[in-house]
Enzyme design. Structure first.
Site, PDB file in Angstrom:
ATOM      1  N   ILE A 187      -6.967   1.709   9.553  1.00  0.00           N
ATOM      2  CA  ILE A 187      -7.271   2.618  10.660  1.00  0.00           C
ATOM      3  C   ILE A 187      -7.343   1.798  11.954  1.00  0.00           C
ATOM      4  O   ILE A 187      -6.730   2.144  12.946  1.00  0.00           O
ATOM      5  CB  ILE A 187      -8.635   3.326  10.425  1.00  0.00           C
ATOM      6  CG1 ILE A 187      -8.634   4.128   9.107  1.00  0.00           C
ATOM      7  CG2 ILE A 187      -9.062   4.133  11.637  1.00  0.00           C
ATOM      8  CD1 ILE A 187      -8.262   5.569   9.229  1.00  0.00           C
ATOM      9  N   GLU A 247      -0.197  -1.659  -7.148  1.00  0.00           N
ATOM     10  CA  GLU A 247      -0.822  -0.540  -7.868  1.00  0.00           C
ATOM     11  C   GLU A 247       0.036   0.706  -7.884  1.00  0.00           C
ATOM     12  O   GLU A 247      -0.051   1.492  -8.813  1.00  0.00           O
ATOM     13  CB  GLU A 247      -2.218  -0.251  -7.313  1.00  0.00           C
ATOM     14  CG  GLU A 247      -2.227   0.066  -5.842  1.00  0.00           C
ATOM     15  CD  GLU A 247      -3.641   0.182  -5.303  1.00  0.00           C
ATOM     16  OE1 GLU A 247      -4.537  -0.488  -5.804  1.00  0.00           O
ATOM     17  OE2 GLU A 247      -3.822   0.957  -4.354  1.00  0.00           O
ATOM     18  N   GLY A 256       0.824  -1.206   0.000  1.00  0.00           N
ATOM     19  CA  GLY A 256       0.000   0.000   0.000  1.00  0.00           C
ATOM     20  C   GLY A 256       0.855   1.251   0.000  1.00  0.00           C
ATOM     21  O   GLY A 256       2.078   1.174  -0.112  1.00  0.00           O
ATOM     22  N   GLY A 289       2.257   4.936   1.755  1.00  0.00           N
ATOM     23  CA  GLY A 289       2.532   5.476   3.082  1.00  0.00           C
ATOM     24  C   GLY A 289       3.866   5.050   3.644  1.00  0.00           C
ATOM     25  O   GLY A 289       4.615   4.286   3.025  1.00  0.00           O
TER      26      GLY A 289
HETATM   27  O1  0RQ Z   1      -4.520  11.316  11.434  1.00  0.00           O
HETATM   28  O2  0RQ Z   1      -3.945  12.769   9.558  1.00  0.00           O
HETATM   29  O3  0RQ Z   1      -4.963  13.689  11.654  1.00  0.00           O
HETATM   30  O4  0RQ Z   1      -2.598  12.817  11.643  1.00  0.00           O
HETATM   31  O5  0RQ Z   1      -5.480   8.555  10.617  1.00  0.00           O
HETATM   32  O6  0RQ Z   1      -2.925   7.690   9.868  1.00  0.00           O
HETATM   33  O7  0RQ Z   1      -0.919   6.672  10.925  1.00  0.00           O
HETATM   34  O8  0RQ Z   1      -0.631   8.584   9.247  1.00  0.00           O
HETATM   35  O9  0RQ Z   1      -1.370   6.233   8.616  1.00  0.00           O
HETATM   36  O10 0RQ Z   1      -0.920   7.451   6.412  1.00  0.00           O
HETATM   37  O11 0RQ Z   1      -0.478   4.970   6.817  1.00  0.00           O
HETATM   38  O12 0RQ Z   1      -2.799   5.880   6.629  1.00  0.00           O
HETATM   39  C1  0RQ Z   1      -5.578   3.446   6.608  1.00  0.00           C
HETATM   40  C2  0RQ Z   1      -5.615   5.903   6.273  1.00  0.00           C
HETATM   41  C3  0RQ Z   1      -3.526   4.778   7.072  1.00  0.00           C
HETATM   42  C4  0RQ Z   1      -4.272   4.430   4.694  1.00  0.00           C
HETATM   43  C5  0RQ Z   1      -4.780   4.644   6.160  1.00  0.00           C
HETATM   44  C6  0RQ Z   1      -5.407   8.696  12.051  1.00  0.00           C
HETATM   45  C7  0RQ Z   1      -3.972   9.158  12.289  1.00  0.00           C
HETATM   46  C8  0RQ Z   1      -3.802  10.130  11.139  1.00  0.00           C
HETATM   47  C9  0RQ Z   1      -3.602   8.623   9.089  1.00  0.00           C
HETATM   48  P1  0RQ Z   1      -3.963  12.762  11.039  1.00  0.00           P
HETATM   49  P2  0RQ Z   1      -1.364   7.365   9.683  1.00  0.00           P
HETATM   50  P3  0RQ Z   1      -1.285   6.169   7.040  1.00  0.00           P
HETATM   51  C10 0RQ Z   1      -2.922   1.293  -1.782  1.00  0.00           C
HETATM   52  C11 0RQ Z   1      -3.972   0.611  -0.925  1.00  0.00           C
HETATM   53  C12 0RQ Z   1      -6.872   2.650   2.516  1.00  0.00           C
HETATM   54  C13 0RQ Z   1      -6.465   2.560   1.075  1.00  0.00           C
HETATM   55  C14 0RQ Z   1      -5.433   1.521   0.791  1.00  0.00           C
HETATM   56  C15 0RQ Z   1      -5.407   4.267   3.707  1.00  0.00           C
HETATM   57  C16 0RQ Z   1      -4.537   9.440   9.994  1.00  0.00           C
HETATM   58  O13 0RQ Z   1      -3.443   3.304   4.650  1.00  0.00           O
HETATM   59  O14 0RQ Z   1      -5.975   5.232   3.227  1.00  0.00           O
HETATM   60  O15 0RQ Z   1      -5.038   0.720   1.614  1.00  0.00           O
HETATM   61  N1  0RQ Z   1      -5.772   2.983   3.408  1.00  0.00           N
HETATM   62  N2  0RQ Z   1      -4.981   1.511  -0.425  1.00  0.00           N
HETATM   63  O16 0RQ Z   1      -3.863   9.761  13.554  1.00  0.00           O
HETATM   64  C17 0RQ Z   1      -8.817   7.292  14.425  1.00  0.00           C
HETATM   65  C18 0RQ Z   1      -7.732   5.212  14.497  1.00  0.00           C
HETATM   66  C19 0RQ Z   1      -6.681   5.783  13.734  1.00  0.00           C
HETATM   67  C20 0RQ Z   1      -6.793   7.116  13.360  1.00  0.00           C
HETATM   68  C21 0RQ Z   1      -4.921   6.295  12.589  1.00  0.00           C
HETATM   69  N3  0RQ Z   1      -7.701   3.945  14.880  1.00  0.00           N
HETATM   70  N4  0RQ Z   1      -8.786   6.002  14.813  1.00  0.00           N
HETATM   71  N5  0RQ Z   1      -7.852   7.876  13.689  1.00  0.00           N
HETATM   72  N6  0RQ Z   1      -5.670   7.394  12.655  1.00  0.00           N
HETATM   73  N7  0RQ Z   1      -5.514   5.293  13.255  1.00  0.00           N
HETATM   74  C22 0RQ Z   1      -3.127   2.733  -2.237  1.00  0.00           C
HETATM   75  C23 0RQ Z   1      -4.331   3.041  -3.101  1.00  0.00           C
HETATM   76  O17 0RQ Z   1      -5.278   2.381  -3.068  1.00  0.00           O
HETATM   77  C24 0RQ Z   1      -4.307   4.177  -3.993  1.00  0.00           C
END
Ligand code: 0RQ
Length: 504
Positions: free
Chosen positions: A364, A294, A269, A271
């Site tokens: 998340i 991807e 993914g 990040g």
């Molecule tokens: O909040 O932005 O306010 O700081 O969520 O979290 O830790 O920076 O993590 O950037 O790796 O994103 C799932 C969103 C993780 C991403 C997700 C809050 C945290 C932060 C972001 P802020 P991090 P990442 C390939 C595959 C779906 C699409 C996918 C994603 C913000 O990986 O979009 O996988 N995945 N695609 O503070 C509340 C929780 C939280 C939370 C983190 N449990 N509850 N807030 N946060 N955990 C790509 C494509 O498909 C194109």
């Protein structure tokens, strides 16, 4: 006049972004190129935002539907969202202003699996597409489009839209020509659909360029603007620990004879954690790796440079400025090892299943039974979207999810009694990884899963409360297969909303 336009007909269609944007009418659906900040039109959307703002200033309604490949950039999602004139958005976004438009109810967002977007367009499920606005690195003498740093939905939008506007971007390397593989038969509808003849991740089965009907082209814009290339954060201890946990798991799979020494094609993914996993592979024991994914990010380019990765198939780049520069300087070399495909091929469930892709995506939160939420914060707020995570998770050889065990400085546990929204069900999720450890859920029933998830993945501050929930749920549940106390299952989220922390 741009030297990138080799067709006389298209040379005659060059105009300013402002003149092109003035052609758009209220209510149009527009299909934009762009995937994870790569290959999106840069100047047209900003000019369109001006058109929308001017109409709003006159008191006129002006709204458009915005379809893309995946996330774009401030010049596209940001500029259009800020007008308040985006009526509908699909399929994946990550822009703060677009997120705000969605979460304030201004914009309707449909979070579609990335592999489903093209079929749903061709099946007519999303209605008519009035305009395709697609970035190109050039136009050849026959009027074909040479794609730029992403392919995404471009083939579909160019075919399906009534009108076309092309942005020829001179910032993109001309040597990208030959990196793309545009497979046309996948656009066929049943009963004419046939198997995709792709046997190895690096196979080329299509064309190098995208064909278009020249009469549909209403404008060509010339730009020289960089992609949105965001730097990665330096690797922190948590990302490194998560990456090591995954790599140890994969080594053990090889030892147990369930994976070959060079693994199976990798999907990763976007990040920082995903990049940490790739960095770990650089120092790890695996050789002759392949990737069917991807997005290609920095870590994957490093793996190609090191020779550890032999080939990478994707639909787009997602590079830091430094790696984008390296790609632009050396595209002729990289196109030997990189194939960029339409997203309905890069993310195709049947191909992913057949190749046996090892999937690893961010999340998340996960619950004690293995359901995963990738998209929603506290029940109602959209973060980004499901992206391609569902395509790879349901169909992968191994499907894993990674996250730090807590968020917001420990106020949130990413392992909870019940997820506030389900994107990936317990039936699809096989491995959960945090910096605390790894839960291998294969072959386990829900109550067994709860034990390994809590003991291996939860943060020490939340372990005991999770154990208590399990005990309490067993006394309240109406069945002992997936015991829940429905009255308190989402209590941790409610507590966070009321007090700012999940801790009691
Ligand atoms: O909040 O932005 O306010 O700081 O969520 O979290 O830790 O920076 O993590 O950037 O790796 O994103 C799932 C969103 C993780 C991403 C997700 C809050 C945290 C932060 C972001 P802020 P991090 P990442 C390939 C595959 C779906 C699409 C996918 C994603 C913000 O990986 O979009 O996988 N995945 N695609 O503070 C509340 C929780 C939280 C939370 C983190 N449990 N509850 N807030 N946060 N955990 C790509 C494509 O498909 C194109």
């Amino acid at each position: 006049m741009s030297g990138r336009i080799h067709s006389e007909l298209f040379k005659s269609k060059v105009m300013s972004a402002q003149d092109a944007a003035a052609l758009v009418q209220n209510g149009w659906n527009i299909g934009f190129s762009g995937f994870t900040g790569a290959g999106y039109p840069k100047e047209f959307p900003v000019a369109l935002a001006d058109v929308i703002n001017a109409a709003h200033d006159r008191g006129e309604e002006f709204k458009v539907g915005v379809w893309t490949g995946a996330s774009t950039a401030p010049e596209l999602d940001g500029a259009l969202a800020r007008t308040g004139g985006v009526s509908y958005r699909a399929p994946y976004q990550s822009d703060p202003d677009m997120r705000k438009a969605i979460n304030t109810g201004v914009t309707y967002y449909q979070d579609i699996h990335l592999s489903h977007m093209a079929p749903q367009v061709f099946q007519g499920f999303l209605g008519p597409l009035d305009l395709a606005v697609v970035e190109a690195s050039g136009i050849d003498a026959d009027g074909n489009i040479i794609p730029s740093s992403s392919v995404g939905m471009n083939r579909t939008y160019l075919e399906y839209a009534k009108h076309i506007i092309i942005e020829v971007n001179e910032w993109q390397s001309e040597d990208l020509f030959g990196m793309h593989d545009i497979y046309y038969p996948i656009g066929a509808l049943p009963p004419r659909r046939a198997p995709i003849p792709l046997i190895n991740p690096g196979d080329r089965i299509g064309d190098q360029v995208m064909r278009i009907k020249s009469e549909k082209v209403i404008g060509v814009i010339v730009t020289d603007d960089p992609d949105r290339n965001s730097p990665f954060k330096p690797l922190d201890d948590d990302s490194r620990a998560i990456a090591n946990n995954l790599l140890d798991f994969l080594s053990n799979e090889v030892k147990q004879g369930r994976l070959p020494k060079n693994l199976l094609p990798l999907q990763s993914g976007v990040g920082n954690i995903a990049n940490a996993v790739l960095a770990g592979l650089l120092d790890g024991p695996f050789e002759r790796l392949t990737s069917y994914t991807e997005v290609i990010q920095d870590g994957m380019v490093d793996l190609l440079d090191s020779g550890k990765l032999t080939v990478a198939s994707a639909t787009a780049f997602s590079l830091s400025p430094e790696a984008a520069h390296r790609m632009n300087e050396n595209a002729a070399k990289y196109r030997e090892k990189i194939v960029l495909r339409p997203q309905d091929v890069s993310n195709h469930p049947e191909v992913i299943r057949r190749l046996g892709v090892i999937a690893c995506n961010g999340m998340i939160e996960a619950d004690i039974y293995g359901n995963v939420n990738s998209t929603h914060v506290m029940g109602s707020r959209m973060q980004n979207g499901i992206g391609g995570s569902g395509d790879f998770t349901r169909n992968g050889w191994i499907s894993s999810f990674v996250t730090p065990s807590t968020a917001k400085g420990g106020a949130i546990s990413c392992i909870v009694p019940m997820v506030n929204h389900v994107d990936h069900t317990e039936h699809d999720v096989q491995v959960i990884i945090t910096e605390q450890g790894l839960a291998d859920l294969r072959g386990l029933a829900p109550r067994q899963r709860a034990q390994v998830i809590i003991e291996n993945c939860a943060h020490p501050d939340y372990k005991e409360p999770l154990r208590e929930y399990v005990k309490f749920a067993a006394t309240k549940a109406n069945g002992q297969h997936t015991p829940h106390d429905l009255a308190t299952a989402l209590g941790w989220h409610v507590r966070f909303l009321e007090t700012g922390t999940m801790q009691a």
